[in-house]
Design a protein around this motif. Structure first.
Motif, PDB file in Angstrom:
ATOM      1  N   THR A  88       0.935  -1.462  -0.166  1.00 53.19           N
ATOM      2  CA  THR A  88       0.062  -0.164  -0.004  1.00 53.19           C
ATOM      3  C   THR A  88       0.977   1.113   0.053  1.00 53.19           C
ATOM      4  O   THR A  88       1.772   1.351   0.649  1.00 53.19           O
ATOM      5  CB  THR A  88      -0.891  -0.088   1.282  1.00 53.19           C
ATOM      6  N   VAL A  89       0.441   2.376  -0.957  1.00 57.84           N
ATOM      7  CA  VAL A  89       1.124   3.260  -0.926  1.00 57.84           C
ATOM      8  C   VAL A  89       1.184   4.083   0.623  1.00 57.84           C
ATOM      9  O   VAL A  89       0.049   4.221   1.024  1.00 57.84           O
ATOM     10  CB  VAL A  89       0.695   4.329  -1.993  1.00 57.84           C
ATOM     11  N   GLY A  90       2.351   4.389   1.178  1.00 52.53           N
ATOM     12  CA  GLY A  90       2.127   5.203   2.447  1.00 52.53           C
ATOM     13  C   GLY A  90       2.617   4.161   3.544  1.00 52.53           C
ATOM     14  O   GLY A  90       2.782   4.331   4.659  1.00 52.53           O
ATOM     15  N   GLY A  91       2.644   2.806   2.984  1.00 54.27           N
ATOM     16  CA  GLY A  91       2.933   1.784   4.348  1.00 54.27           C
ATOM     17  C   GLY A  91       4.440   1.680   4.111  1.00 54.27           C
ATOM     18  O   GLY A  91       5.057   1.876   3.219  1.00 54.27           O
ATOM     19  N   TYR A  92       4.701   1.141   5.483  1.00 49.18           N
ATOM     20  CA  TYR A  92       6.266   1.043   5.554  1.00 49.18           C
ATOM     21  C   TYR A  92       6.637  -0.081   6.539  1.00 49.18           C
ATOM     22  O   TYR A  92       5.786  -0.502   7.362  1.00 49.18           O
ATOM     23  CB  TYR A  92       6.906   2.107   6.049  1.00 49.18           C
ATOM     24  N   VAL A  93       7.618  -0.598   6.480  1.00 54.81           N
ATOM     25  CA  VAL A  93       8.277  -1.768   7.483  1.00 54.81           C
ATOM     26  C   VAL A  93       9.689  -1.466   7.820  1.00 54.81           C
ATOM     27  O   VAL A  93      10.501  -0.578   7.246  1.00 54.81           O
ATOM     28  CB  VAL A  93       8.574  -3.109   6.679  1.00 54.81           C
ATOM     29  N   VAL A  94      10.012  -1.957   9.067  1.00 47.69           N
ATOM     30  CA  VAL A  94      11.497  -1.826   9.396  1.00 47.69           C
ATOM     31  C   VAL A  94      12.091  -3.012   9.275  1.00 47.69           C
ATOM     32  O   VAL A  94      11.669  -3.937  10.185  1.00 47.69           O
ATOM     33  CB  VAL A  94      11.519  -1.103  10.837  1.00 47.69           C
ATOM     34  N   VAL A  95      13.439  -3.185   8.679  1.00 45.44           N
ATOM     35  CA  VAL A  95      14.135  -4.452   8.659  1.00 45.44           C
ATOM     36  C   VAL A  95      15.648  -4.131   8.860  1.00 45.44           C
ATOM     37  O   VAL A  95      16.017  -3.245   8.179  1.00 45.44           O
ATOM     38  CB  VAL A  95      13.943  -5.157   7.312  1.00 45.44           C
ATOM     39  N   ASN A  96      16.283  -4.853   9.930  1.00 44.47           N
ATOM     40  CA  ASN A  96      17.546  -4.564  10.200  1.00 44.47           C
ATOM     41  C   ASN A  96      17.856  -3.076  10.163  1.00 44.47           C
ATOM     42  O   ASN A  96      18.847  -2.449   9.668  1.00 44.47           O
ATOM     43  CB  ASN A  96      18.508  -5.132   9.131  1.00 44.47           C
ATOM     44  N   ARG A  97      17.245  -2.298  10.831  1.00 42.31           N
ATOM     45  CA  ARG A  97      17.314  -0.903  11.209  1.00 42.31           C
ATOM     46  C   ARG A  97      17.370  -0.212   9.969  1.00 42.31           C
ATOM     47  O   ARG A  97      18.002   0.907   9.767  1.00 42.31           O
ATOM     48  CB  ARG A  97      18.460  -0.532  11.837  1.00 42.31           C
ATOM     49  N   ILE A  98      16.588  -0.493   8.927  1.00 43.75           N
ATOM     50  CA  ILE A  98      16.307   0.264   7.820  1.00 43.75           C
ATOM     51  C   ILE A  98      14.848   0.327   7.684  1.00 43.75           C
ATOM     52  O   ILE A  98      14.033  -0.526   7.615  1.00 43.75           O
ATOM     53  CB  ILE A  98      16.874  -0.637   6.650  1.00 43.75           C
TER      54      ILE A  98
END
Length: 146
Positions: free
Chosen positions: A64-74
């Protein structure tokens, strides 16, 4: 000519009161010890190379546009139907690991630092910018690298 002093000699030169004060200061700051929180663990010659399967529920926010995740401090955000942006989660203002994505920009709630999707600072607290990573979408696989 100046000579280098080793840690033990330095502590001895402080005396008992000075060494005690230093120990209390280092151990007392939220029990993190004497570390440099401004060092970005993802920087300094190391590189990231992540492959995310967007069909996985762990990364479904990126569909989804505007969605985000955090993986390995990124922090990886979907900024349009075809584009993603990825930056370090470590804020350049004071080294706090708090950066996230909101309202089309990266933001650190610690002191209000704001960053554009290209990592550049948008206010005085974010003026040093953020380390960015390249992204490449191939079908339902997103690669984050750099």
């Amino acid at each position: 000519m100046s000579e280098k002093m080793n840690r033990l000699e330095f502590l001895k030169s402080l005396g008992l009161k000075g060494a005690s004060l230093l120990a209390v200061y280092c151990a007392g700051s939220t029990l993190t010890g004497c570390i440099n929180e401004n060092v970005d663990p993802a920087a300094g010659g190391s590189t990231a190379d992540l492959t995310l399967d967007l069909t996985s529920s762990a990364y479904s926010a990126l569909n989804t546009v505007g969605g985000y995740v955090v993986v390995n401090r990124i922090v990886i955000a979907r900024i349009s139907q075809t584009q993603f942006a990825a930056v370090t989660q470590v804020c350049s203002h004071e080294g706090k690991v708090k950066v996230y994505y909101r309202s089309g920009e990266f933001y650190c709630p610690e002191h209000g630092a704001r960053f554009a999707t290209d990592g550049s600072g948008l206010n005085s607290k974010g003026s040093m910018g953020l380390k960015t990573y390249q992204t490449e979408l191939n079908g339902t696989t997103l690669r984050v690298f750099g």
